[in-house]
Design a protein around this motif. Structure first.
Motif, mmCIF file in Angstrom:
data_model
loop_
_atom_site.group_PDB
_atom_site.id
_atom_site.type_symbol
_atom_site.label_atom_id
_atom_site.label_comp_id
_atom_site.label_asym_id
_atom_site.label_seq_id
_atom_site.Cartn_x
_atom_site.Cartn_y
_atom_site.Cartn_z
ATOM 1 N N ARG A 137 -40.806 -8.513 44.894
ATOM 2 C CA ARG A 137 -39.331 -8.444 45.645
ATOM 3 C C ARG A 137 -39.151 -8.736 47.052
ATOM 4 O O ARG A 137 -38.227 -9.292 47.459
ATOM 5 N N GLU B 216 -34.726 -11.608 60.283
ATOM 6 C CA GLU B 216 -35.174 -11.479 58.807
ATOM 7 C C GLU B 216 -35.378 -10.290 58.200
ATOM 8 O O GLU B 216 -35.004 -9.898 57.246
ATOM 9 N N ALA C 149 -30.751 -4.881 55.129
ATOM 10 C CA ALA C 149 -29.201 -4.827 54.876
ATOM 11 C C ALA C 149 -29.252 -5.131 53.512
ATOM 12 O O ALA C 149 -28.179 -4.562 52.740
ATOM 13 N N SER C 150 -30.082 -5.740 52.701
ATOM 14 C CA SER C 150 -30.086 -5.871 51.305
ATOM 15 C C SER C 150 -30.432 -4.818 50.653
ATOM 16 O O SER C 150 -30.509 -4.833 49.369
ATOM 17 N N GLU D 250 -32.185 -8.434 57.999
ATOM 18 C CA GLU D 250 -31.491 -8.923 56.806
ATOM 19 C C GLU D 250 -32.035 -8.446 55.643
ATOM 20 O O GLU D 250 -31.180 -7.931 54.684
ATOM 21 N N LEU D 251 -33.408 -8.173 55.443
ATOM 22 C CA LEU D 251 -34.080 -7.427 54.343
ATOM 23 C C LEU D 251 -33.592 -6.060 54.261
ATOM 24 O O LEU D 251 -33.283 -5.611 52.984
ATOM 25 N N GLN E 244 -27.917 -2.123 48.106
ATOM 26 C CA GLN E 244 -27.656 -2.777 46.720
ATOM 27 C C GLN E 244 -28.225 -1.840 45.985
ATOM 28 O O GLN E 244 -28.101 -1.958 44.401
ATOM 29 N N ARG E 245 -29.578 -1.365 45.985
ATOM 30 C CA ARG E 245 -30.311 -0.856 45.131
ATOM 31 C C ARG E 245 -30.204 0.635 45.081
ATOM 32 O O ARG E 245 -30.986 1.384 44.452
ATOM 33 N N LYS F 127 -23.006 -3.971 60.313
ATOM 34 C CA LYS F 127 -22.982 -2.634 59.521
ATOM 35 C C LYS F 127 -22.130 -1.649 60.536
ATOM 36 O O LYS F 127 -22.174 -1.637 61.721
#
Ligand code: ADP
Ligand code: ADP
Length: 229
Positions: free
Chosen positions: A126, A177, A183-184, A180-181, A187-188, A207
Motif C-alpha cells: 500500500r 510526497e 493526506a491520503s 500527500e501520503l 480515507q481509511r 487541510k
C-alpha cells in the motif's frame, strides 16, 4: 463524537518553561490536520500529551471521550496502540530488514506469524514498498525509509497517527510526497495529526491547520480558508 479533545490544556515543564497555555481543539475520526509554529512553540509537547509521553499541568486531554488523566500503569501501553507515531528520523532498527521493522509492533503483541506476514506485506504494498521486504534500511532512499516508518506506525491499525516533523530531513520534493501520503490516510478512517514548522508546505496541503505561538493556539485555519489562497 470527537476522537481527540484538548480542553484548556496547559503544560509547564519543571524549570518554568510554559510549553502550552490553555489550548482547546477537537479532532474528529478520520480528520487530517497540521499543527505548525516556530521552534519551541509547543508542537512536540502537544504530540507528547496525546501519546502520554507527558502529562498536562492543567486541563484535560480526552481520547475517545476518555480523560487520559485516568489512563495509568498498564493501561498506558494499551492507549499507545491507538496512537501510531512517526518520527523525524524514522528510528528504524538498522540491523533488521524492512519486513522485521514493520512487523515488530505486531510481534510484541503476540500476533500469529502467518497473520503478521499477511498484514505486513499488504501494508508495504500500500505504501509503495512492495518487494523491499528483505532490504535493510540503509539500502533504501531517505523517502523510502520514512515510508517504512509510516508503515510501522500504521501496522497496528491505530485510531490516530501523529507525526513530529516527518519531513525534517527530506528535500522539498520528497517532503511534498510524504505529506500527500499522510493526506491520503484519513480515507481509511485514521485521524492524522502532523507537526511541521514549514508553514508554506503545510498551507499547500489545503487541510486544517492549528497554529501555535509560544504555547498558545493562535489560529485554527479551516481547509475552506486555505482554498482561496
Ligand atoms: P516545538 O516542538 O514547537 O519546537 P516543544 O514542544 O519542543 O516545541 O517545546 C516547547 C517549549 O517547551 C520550548 O520552550 C522548549 O524549550 C520547552 N521544553 C520542551 N521539552 C522540555 C523539557 N523536557 N523540559 C523543559 N522544557 C522543555
Ligand atoms: P523539537 O523542536 O523537535 O521539539 P527540541 O530539540 O526542542 O526538538 O527537543 C528535543 C528534546 O529535548 C525533546 O525531547 C524535548 O522534550 C527536550 N527539550 C527541549 N527543550 C528542553 C529544555 N529546555 N530542557 C530540557 N529538555 C528539553
Amino acid at each position: 463524537m470527537s476522537l481527540l479533545r484538548f480542553d484548556g490544556v496547559s503544560k509547564q515543564y519543571p524549570g518554568g518553561h510554559q510549553a502550552l497555555a490553555e489550548v482547546n481543539f477537537a479532532v474528529e475520526p478520520g480528520e487530517m490536520l497540521f499543527v505548525t509554529g516556530h521552534s519551541g512553540a509547543g508542537k512536540s509537547t502537544l504530540l507528547k500529551l496525546i501519546q502520554l509521553a507527558e502529562r498536562p499541568n492543567r486541563g484535560a486531554v480526552l481520547f475517545d471521550e476518555r480523560n487520559l488523566h485516568n489512563v495509568r500503569g498498564r493501561k498506558v501501553a494499551l492507549h499507545r496502540r491507538d496512537v501510531g507515531v512517526v518520527y523525524q528520523n524514522h528510528q528504524l532498527l538498522t540491523d533488521r530488514t524492512i519486513f522485521e521493522n514493520v512487523a515488530l509492533p505486531l510481534i510484541l503483541r503476540g500476533m500469529p506469524r502467518a497473520e503478521i506476514g499477511k498484514r505486513v506485506r499488504s501494508q508495504l504494498e500500500r505504501l509503495g514498498l512492495g518487494g523491499r521486504e528483505k532490504s535493510l534500511p540503509s539500502q533504501l532512499s531517505a523517502g523510502e525509509q520514512q515510508r517504512v516508518g509510516i508503515a510501522r506506525a500504521l501496522i497496528g491499525e491505530p485510531r490516530m497517527l501523529v507525526a513530529d516533523e516527518p519531513t525534517g530531513n527530506l528535500d522539498p520534493t520528497l517532503s511534498a510526497e510524504i505529506m500527500e501520503l499522510f493526506a491520503s490516510l484519513p480515507q481509511r478512517g485514521t485521524s492524522v495529526l502532523v507537526a511541521s514548522h514549514d508553514l508554506n508546505l503545510v498551507k499547500r496541503m489545503k487541510k486544517r491547520v492549528l497554529v501555535l505561538n509560544h504555547g498558545q493556539l493562535v489560529d485554527d485555519i479551516s481547509p475552506e480558508d486555505l482554498a482561496d489562497e
